[in-house]
Structure formats: C-alpha cells, structure tokens
Design a protein around this motif. Structure first.
Motif, mmCIF file in Angstrom:
data_model
loop_
_atom_site.group_PDB
_atom_site.id
_atom_site.type_symbol
_atom_site.label_atom_id
_atom_site.label_comp_id
_atom_site.label_asym_id
_atom_site.label_seq_id
_atom_site.Cartn_x
_atom_site.Cartn_y
_atom_site.Cartn_z
ATOM 1 N N SER A 6 44.146 -0.852 17.542
ATOM 2 C CA SER A 6 44.745 -0.214 16.367
ATOM 3 C C SER A 6 44.761 1.312 16.459
ATOM 4 O O SER A 6 45.596 1.953 15.819
ATOM 5 C CB SER A 6 44.001 -0.651 15.099
ATOM 6 O OG SER A 6 42.641 -0.255 15.164
ATOM 7 N N LEU A 7 43.887 1.890 17.252
ATOM 8 C CA LEU A 7 43.825 3.347 17.368
ATOM 9 C C LEU A 7 44.426 3.850 18.686
ATOM 10 O O LEU A 7 44.065 4.923 19.174
ATOM 11 C CB LEU A 7 42.367 3.814 17.254
ATOM 12 C CG LEU A 7 41.662 3.507 15.941
ATOM 13 C CD1 LEU A 7 40.198 3.917 16.004
ATOM 14 C CD2 LEU A 7 42.352 4.193 14.777
ATOM 15 N N LYS A 9 47.387 5.043 19.366
ATOM 16 C CA LYS A 9 48.104 6.319 19.235
ATOM 17 C C LYS A 9 47.126 7.486 19.137
ATOM 18 O O LYS A 9 47.368 8.553 19.702
ATOM 19 C CB LYS A 9 49.012 6.298 18.008
ATOM 20 C CG LYS A 9 50.223 5.409 18.189
ATOM 21 C CD LYS A 9 51.140 5.467 17.005
ATOM 22 C CE LYS A 9 52.334 4.558 17.224
ATOM 23 N NZ LYS A 9 53.274 4.619 16.104
ATOM 24 N N VAL A 10 46.023 7.272 18.460
ATOM 25 C CA VAL A 10 45.005 8.322 18.362
ATOM 26 C C VAL A 10 44.402 8.589 19.741
ATOM 27 O O VAL A 10 44.197 9.738 20.133
ATOM 28 C CB VAL A 10 43.903 7.923 17.347
ATOM 29 C CG1 VAL A 10 42.782 8.959 17.325
ATOM 30 C CG2 VAL A 10 44.491 7.743 15.957
ATOM 31 N N LEU A 11 44.148 7.510 20.487
ATOM 32 C CA LEU A 11 43.605 7.660 21.837
ATOM 33 C C LEU A 11 44.577 8.431 22.723
ATOM 34 O O LEU A 11 44.170 9.336 23.465
ATOM 35 C CB LEU A 11 43.303 6.288 22.441
ATOM 36 C CG LEU A 11 42.781 6.283 23.874
ATOM 37 C CD1 LEU A 11 41.469 7.061 23.985
ATOM 38 C CD2 LEU A 11 42.581 4.862 24.355
ATOM 39 N N LYS A 12 45.853 8.088 22.667
ATOM 40 C CA LYS A 12 46.866 8.808 23.465
ATOM 41 C C LYS A 12 46.901 10.286 23.073
ATOM 42 O O LYS A 12 47.006 11.165 23.932
ATOM 43 C CB LYS A 12 48.257 8.193 23.283
ATOM 44 C CG LYS A 12 48.398 6.824 23.869
ATOM 45 C CD LYS A 12 48.340 6.871 25.369
ATOM 46 C CE LYS A 12 48.514 5.475 25.931
ATOM 47 N NZ LYS A 12 48.122 5.384 27.308
ATOM 48 N N HIS A 13 46.797 10.549 21.772
ATOM 49 C CA HIS A 13 46.802 11.930 21.296
ATOM 50 C C HIS A 13 45.585 12.693 21.839
ATOM 51 O O HIS A 13 45.708 13.833 22.297
ATOM 52 C CB HIS A 13 46.804 11.953 19.765
ATOM 53 C CG HIS A 13 46.800 13.326 19.176
ATOM 54 N ND1 HIS A 13 47.867 14.189 19.278
ATOM 55 C CD2 HIS A 13 45.846 14.009 18.504
ATOM 56 C CE1 HIS A 13 47.572 15.330 18.697
ATOM 57 N NE2 HIS A 13 46.346 15.243 18.209
ATOM 58 N N ARG A 14 44.442 12.052 21.814
ATOM 59 C CA ARG A 14 43.232 12.696 22.337
ATOM 60 C C ARG A 14 43.349 12.932 23.840
ATOM 61 O O ARG A 14 42.864 13.944 24.358
ATOM 62 C CB ARG A 14 41.998 11.832 22.042
ATOM 63 C CG ARG A 14 41.720 11.625 20.581
ATOM 64 C CD ARG A 14 40.736 12.618 20.037
ATOM 65 N NE ARG A 14 40.628 12.575 18.598
ATOM 66 C CZ ARG A 14 39.698 11.913 17.931
ATOM 67 N NH1 ARG A 14 38.773 11.245 18.582
ATOM 68 N NH2 ARG A 14 39.678 11.950 16.619
ATOM 69 N N GLU A 15 43.981 12.011 24.554
ATOM 70 C CA GLU A 15 44.193 12.206 25.992
ATOM 71 C C GLU A 15 45.102 13.399 26.250
ATOM 72 O O GLU A 15 44.867 14.182 27.174
ATOM 73 C CB GLU A 15 44.781 10.942 26.616
ATOM 74 C CG GLU A 15 43.788 9.806 26.714
ATOM 75 C CD GLU A 15 44.414 8.492 27.152
ATOM 76 O OE1 GLU A 15 45.659 8.388 27.206
ATOM 77 O OE2 GLU A 15 43.639 7.564 27.440
ATOM 78 N N ILE A 16 46.131 13.540 25.411
ATOM 79 C CA ILE A 16 47.038 14.682 25.550
ATOM 80 C C ILE A 16 46.289 15.987 25.266
ATOM 81 O O ILE A 16 46.433 16.965 26.006
ATOM 82 C CB ILE A 16 48.254 14.527 24.613
ATOM 83 C CG1 ILE A 16 49.144 13.387 25.112
ATOM 84 C CG2 ILE A 16 49.048 15.825 24.516
ATOM 85 C CD1 ILE A 16 50.228 12.973 24.141
ATOM 86 N N GLU A 118 36.943 -0.280 24.366
ATOM 87 C CA GLU A 118 36.293 -1.281 25.227
ATOM 88 C C GLU A 118 35.482 -2.267 24.397
ATOM 89 O O GLU A 118 35.515 -3.480 24.653
ATOM 90 C CB GLU A 118 35.386 -0.588 26.243
ATOM 91 C CG GLU A 118 36.133 0.152 27.323
ATOM 92 C CD GLU A 118 35.233 1.008 28.193
ATOM 93 O OE1 GLU A 118 34.007 1.064 27.946
ATOM 94 O OE2 GLU A 118 35.762 1.638 29.128
ATOM 95 N N GLN A 119 34.766 -1.755 23.393
ATOM 96 C CA GLN A 119 33.980 -2.644 22.530
ATOM 97 C C GLN A 119 34.891 -3.600 21.767
ATOM 98 O O GLN A 119 34.596 -4.798 21.652
ATOM 99 C CB GLN A 119 33.132 -1.826 21.550
ATOM 100 C CG GLN A 119 32.007 -1.078 22.214
ATOM 101 C CD GLN A 119 31.320 -0.102 21.277
ATOM 102 O OE1 GLN A 119 31.800 0.173 20.181
ATOM 103 N NE2 GLN A 119 30.186 0.422 21.721
ATOM 104 N N LYS A 120 35.991 -3.074 21.238
ATOM 105 C CA LYS A 120 36.936 -3.923 20.509
ATOM 106 C C LYS A 120 37.553 -4.972 21.444
ATOM 107 O O LYS A 120 37.782 -6.111 21.053
ATOM 108 C CB LYS A 120 38.045 -3.086 19.865
ATOM 109 C CG LYS A 120 37.586 -2.261 18.701
ATOM 110 C CD LYS A 120 37.193 -3.149 17.551
ATOM 111 C CE LYS A 120 36.823 -2.333 16.343
ATOM 112 N NZ LYS A 120 36.434 -3.161 15.216
ATOM 113 N N HIS A 121 37.830 -4.573 22.682
ATOM 114 C CA HIS A 121 38.395 -5.524 23.640
ATOM 115 C C HIS A 121 37.390 -6.624 23.964
ATOM 116 O O HIS A 121 37.765 -7.800 24.080
ATOM 117 C CB HIS A 121 38.836 -4.800 24.918
ATOM 118 C CG HIS A 121 39.597 -5.685 25.842
ATOM 119 N ND1 HIS A 121 38.989 -6.324 26.891
ATOM 120 C CD2 HIS A 121 40.905 -6.061 25.860
ATOM 121 C CE1 HIS A 121 39.889 -7.052 27.527
ATOM 122 N NE2 HIS A 121 41.056 -6.912 26.927
#
Length: 150
Positions: A6-7, A9-16, A118-121
């Motif tokens: 669910s997050l 997009k937030v993860l991608k933003h943080r990577e950017i 990873e925990q959610k997965h």
C-alpha cells in the motif's frame, strides 16, 4: 493472488529523494576534490618559488636584483591565496558533511519503508500459505468422507 504494498508510491518517492541526495553529495565531493587540488597546486607553486629563491640567493646574481624581490612578493601573495583556498576547502568540507548527513537520513527513511514492505510481504506469504493449507485440509476431509461412503 499478488502482493500489493500500500505504501509503494511513498517508497518510490523516498528512493527518488535518496538518489537526489546521493547526486548532491557527489557534486559536493567533486567541489571538495577540486578545491583540494587547487590548494595542492598553490602549495606546489609556493614550493617551486621557494626553491627558485633559494637558488637565487645562493648564486646571488648581481644582474637581476629585482628577481629576488619579485619572488618575495609572489610568496607573500601566494600565502594569502593559500589561506583563502584553505577557507574554501574548509567550507566545502562542511557542505560535504551536511550533504552526507542528509543522504544518511534519506537512506534511513528508505530502509525503514523497505523493512516494512518486507514484513508486510512475509505476513502476506504466511496468510497465503495458511489459506492454501486450509484448502488442502478441506479437500483431504472431503476425499476421506467420499471413501468412507463407498
């Protein structure tokens, strides 16, 4: 069933944000190296001028009395240039440290989300495995019941 984070997009933003911070850090490192190389060049010029002055004083050439004065003047100005360049190097080092801290903070933010993903997965995988096991158990019970009725 596919895992959806669910997050994402937030993860991608943080990577950017981390990659931008990495680029800025590299730029600051480049400026620091350039300032340090300039300082090294100034020291090298000063060393050559001192050697030249020493040779001049040893030979004490009478025909060129201005040469020694010019070298003294150059050395005084070179000392000023070196001090100015040292302050530039120190300022560049401070900027590099600031960018390093920003990069470290961005990396920590990203790693937190990666761990969370990873925990959610893992939870998702465990739930899928549990559901599959329930289905297998149910099929097993049904097969066993069919065999008893025959």
């Amino acid at each position: 069933m596919k895992f959806k984070y669910s997050l994402e997009k937030v993860l991608k933003h943080r990577e950017i944000l981390e990659s931008v911070a990495q680029r800025e850090f590299q730029e600051m490192m480049g400026e620091l190296v350039q300032a340090q190389n300039t300082l090294d060049g100034l020291f090298h010029q000063e060393k050559k001028a001192r050697e030249s002055l020493l040779v001049f004083q040893e030979n004490s050439v009478v025909e060129l009395p201005q040469h020694g004065t010019q070298l003294d003047h150059f050395l005084k100005l070179q000392a000023l240039r070196i001090e100015t360049q040292k302050t530039k190097v120190e300022a560049a080092q401070k900027r590099v440290e600031e960018k390093r801290e920003i990069l470290r903070a961005k990396a920590i933010d990203r790693k937190i989300l990666v761990k969370h993903k990873e925990q959610k997965h893992e939870l998702f995988t465990a739930e899928v495995n549990r559901k599959e096991q329930l289905e297998m158990d149910e099929l097993s019970v049904l097969r066993h019941g069919v065999r008893k009725n025959k």
